[in-house]
Design an enzyme around this catalytic site. Structure first.
Site, PDB file in Angstrom:
ATOM      1  N   CYS B  84      10.199 -14.245  -6.109  1.00 50.22           N
ATOM      2  CA  CYS B  84       9.316 -13.111  -5.812  1.00 50.22           C
ATOM      3  C   CYS B  84       8.739 -13.186  -4.401  1.00 50.22           C
ATOM      4  O   CYS B  84       8.085 -12.251  -3.941  1.00 50.22           O
ATOM      5  CB  CYS B  84       8.188 -13.053  -6.833  1.00 50.22           C
ATOM      6  N   ILE B 210       8.327  -3.481 -14.497  1.00 53.31           N
ATOM      7  CA  ILE B 210       9.678  -3.669 -13.940  1.00 53.31           C
ATOM      8  C   ILE B 210       9.932  -2.496 -13.000  1.00 53.31           C
ATOM      9  O   ILE B 210       9.712  -1.336 -13.361  1.00 53.31           O
ATOM     10  CB  ILE B 210      10.710  -3.724 -15.077  1.00 53.31           C
ATOM     11  N   LYS B 330       0.593  -5.326  -9.934  1.00 50.67           N
ATOM     12  CA  LYS B 330       0.167  -4.912 -11.262  1.00 50.67           C
ATOM     13  C   LYS B 330       0.359  -3.401 -11.503  1.00 50.67           C
ATOM     14  O   LYS B 330       0.899  -2.998 -12.525  1.00 50.67           O
ATOM     15  CB  LYS B 330      -1.318  -5.303 -11.372  1.00 50.67           C
ATOM     16  N   HIS B 334       6.420  -4.097  -8.854  1.00 50.94           N
ATOM     17  CA  HIS B 334       6.901  -5.371  -8.315  1.00 50.94           C
ATOM     18  C   HIS B 334       8.428  -5.408  -8.271  1.00 50.94           C
ATOM     19  O   HIS B 334       9.065  -6.055  -9.098  1.00 50.94           O
ATOM     20  CB  HIS B 334       6.340  -6.510  -9.173  1.00 50.94           C
TER      21      HIS B 334
END
Ligand SMILES: [Zn+2]
Lengths: 133, 388
Positions: B84, B210, B330, B334
């Site tokens: 990430c 997602i 959040k 992401h």
């Protein structure tokens, strides 16, 4: 997917754990690690020997997993835990308790072995509550 | 050493784009970055591109030349993969390259395509950021790993699910005016508490969604900006990176993220500032507990104190230190390999004054971006400053 390749070092360690002879690799300074290793990840020492795990371990943290990938689809819900066994901590699934946050506590004593994953029968590091002496 | 400036930023909408290829997403972000920068494509001397799971999601390896083509540039191009933190690392390399004088103009950012995969395959794909032998085979999922950290945090310092729900509510509220955000709707603390569990103690609203999306930044040297009359008021004043043991079980403490401590220390030292100088931050809140750990690693709070920051209003939009005014991972979303670039794009807009939430940080001069990989086995921190 094709048949999984073997993972030398790890597979032997898992077999030993299944036979009740689990071990950690320990360097001359006492740092523990898991195989395969050529050097101690903490200090780089190359002289690694096999040291025994403690008979029972202490739950350091845990979670109750409700959503998992395909390899654990039929295992959910399950308790995932990190357990301190002396030279090293192990990560595995805690069985023999309700899969609920209130059924487990940090500090619980557990034993370790190898059992089958419910989803596909593959070997799995499993903790179970240590029996009262 | 020359100063690295952010000349332009470009983002796609973050969300579900099942009909768009990764190359189209990155092309869109790059197009917007070039428009924003007013820098001609042919001046780009290097592409640094982040991507995590493109081989799984699109059956596409060797993505950097493909993305150079998509962006319309022809220069040395490299893909960076650090889970990430992939785009954070890509941006860091662009900054280092420009500062070293090896390039006057670099294009940096990243892309991830995720929603085209079924949820269980995304869960499996994200899990490979953990140690396959000793974690993934032992049942560790991505949310499960952060749940292990949350339990350890609660045990070490205290804190409750309600504290975490305040983080979710804050970041969802911040996303409402952000046109790039995936979820532009408020979520109350009660709704967050009542959502179904994913990996307890974390529930649905503790987790990022997602997401498909891309980010791109045009990074230029101070001299290039001056000579070419490029408006680039924001400088990347500090960059730092840290690494930790891969498996959570091998960390000395389970409720701390020392890789981020190291990245922050290095970035602050590089910029010549400290945590007290920071006016606004974008941090890696892939899960609500991750924001708490980030706040502590960045030195804004002592260990054990970050958990109350959102509930007490310190990090809300009108607080002393607004955190994740973009909506964060959040609520903004992401897209794993794009996130690190997106954070710097959002921070740049916040500091320039052209972000929909800029009003909350009108006098801000120093911003920090914190991007983490896996369970923070990798971390990248950048300090941005208004230079002119
Ligand atoms: Zn050692």
């Amino acid at each position: 997917m094709s048949a999984p390749a073997s993972n030398g070092g790890y597979d032997e360690w898992l077999d030993a754990l299944a036979d009740g002879e689990g071990y950690a690799l320990v360097c001359p300074d006492g740092h523990g690690s898991l195989p395969p290793r050529r050097v101690c990840p903490e200090c780089g020492a190359a002289a690694l020997s096999e040291g025994p795990l403690a008979e029972t371990g202490t739950v350091e943290t845990y979670s109750v997993v409700h959503v998992a990938g395909p390899r654990f689809a039929d295992d959910t819900p399950y308790v995932n835990a990190i357990v301190d066994f002396g030279p090293i901590r192990l990560t595995g699934v805690l069985r023999g308790v309700e899969p609920a946050t209130e059924a487990v506590a940090v500090g619980d004593r557990v034993a370790v072995g190898v059992e089958e994953r419910a989803t596909d029968g593959e070997p799995l590091v499993v903790f179970r509550p240590a029996t009262e002496e | 050493m020359t100063d690295a400036r952010v000349a332009g930023v470009g983002l796609t909408h973050f969300g579900s784009h099942p009909d768009r290829t990764g190359r189209d997403l990155f092309a869109t972000a790059a197009l917007r970055a070039f428009e924003d920068a007013g820098v001609p494509r042919e001046d780009v001397e290097e592409l640094n591109y982040g991507n995590f799971m493109g081989a799984l999601a699109e059956h596409q390896g060797h993505q950097a030349p493909l993305m150079a083509e998509a962006a319309g540039v022809n220069c040395p191009s490299t893909r960076y993969e650090e889970a990430c933190a992939s785009a954070g690392v890509a941006v860091r390399e662009a900054v280092r390259t420009v500062r070293a004088g090896d390039a006057d103009v670099a294009l940096a950012g990243g892309m991830e395509r995720m929603t085209n995969l079924p949820t269980d395959e995304v869960t499996e794909g994200l899990a490979i950021a953990a140690d396959d032998l000793f974690e993934v085979r032992a049942g560790v999922t991505f949310p499960g790993a952060y749940a292990l950290m949350a339990t350890a945090y609660f045990d070490a310092y205290g804190g409750t699910r309600e504290d975490l729900a305040h983080v979710a509510a804050k970041n969802h509220a911040n996303a409402v005016p952000n046109e790039y955000a995936q979820y532009r709707k408020e979520v109350s603390v009660e709704e967050a508490l009542e959502a179904p569990p994913v990996a307890e103690p974390l529930h649905l609203y503790d987790a990022c969604p997602i997401t498909d999306g891309a980010s791109a930044l045009v990074i230029v040297s101070e001299e290039y900006a001056a000579e070419n009359d490029v408006d680039a008021p924001v400088a990347v004043a500090g960059t730092g990176q840290g690494t930790d043991r891969m498996a959570l079980a091998d960390r000395e403490r389970l409720a701390r993220t020392p890789a981020a401590d190291d990245a922050a220390d290095a970035a602050y030292a590089d910029a010549g500032v400290g945590p007290d100088d920071v006016d606004v931050a974008e941090v890696h809140d892939c899960f609500t507990i991750a924001e708490v750990l980030a706040l502590e690693s960045l030195g804004f709070f002592d260990p054990g104190e970050g958990i109350a920051a959102a509930r007490e209003g310190v990090t809300t939009a009108d607080g002393d230190l607004p955190v994740n005014l973009s909506g964060g991972l959040k609520a903004k979303g992401h897209p794993v390999g794009a996130t690190g670039g997106s954070q710097i794009a959002e921070l740049t807009r916040l500091l320039r004054g052209d972000h929909p939430n800029s009003e909350h940080v009108a006098d801000a001069e120093v911003g920090v971006a914190h991007n983490a990989g896996g369970t923070v086995a990798s971390a990248v921190v950048h300090v941005l400053e208004v230079a002119e």
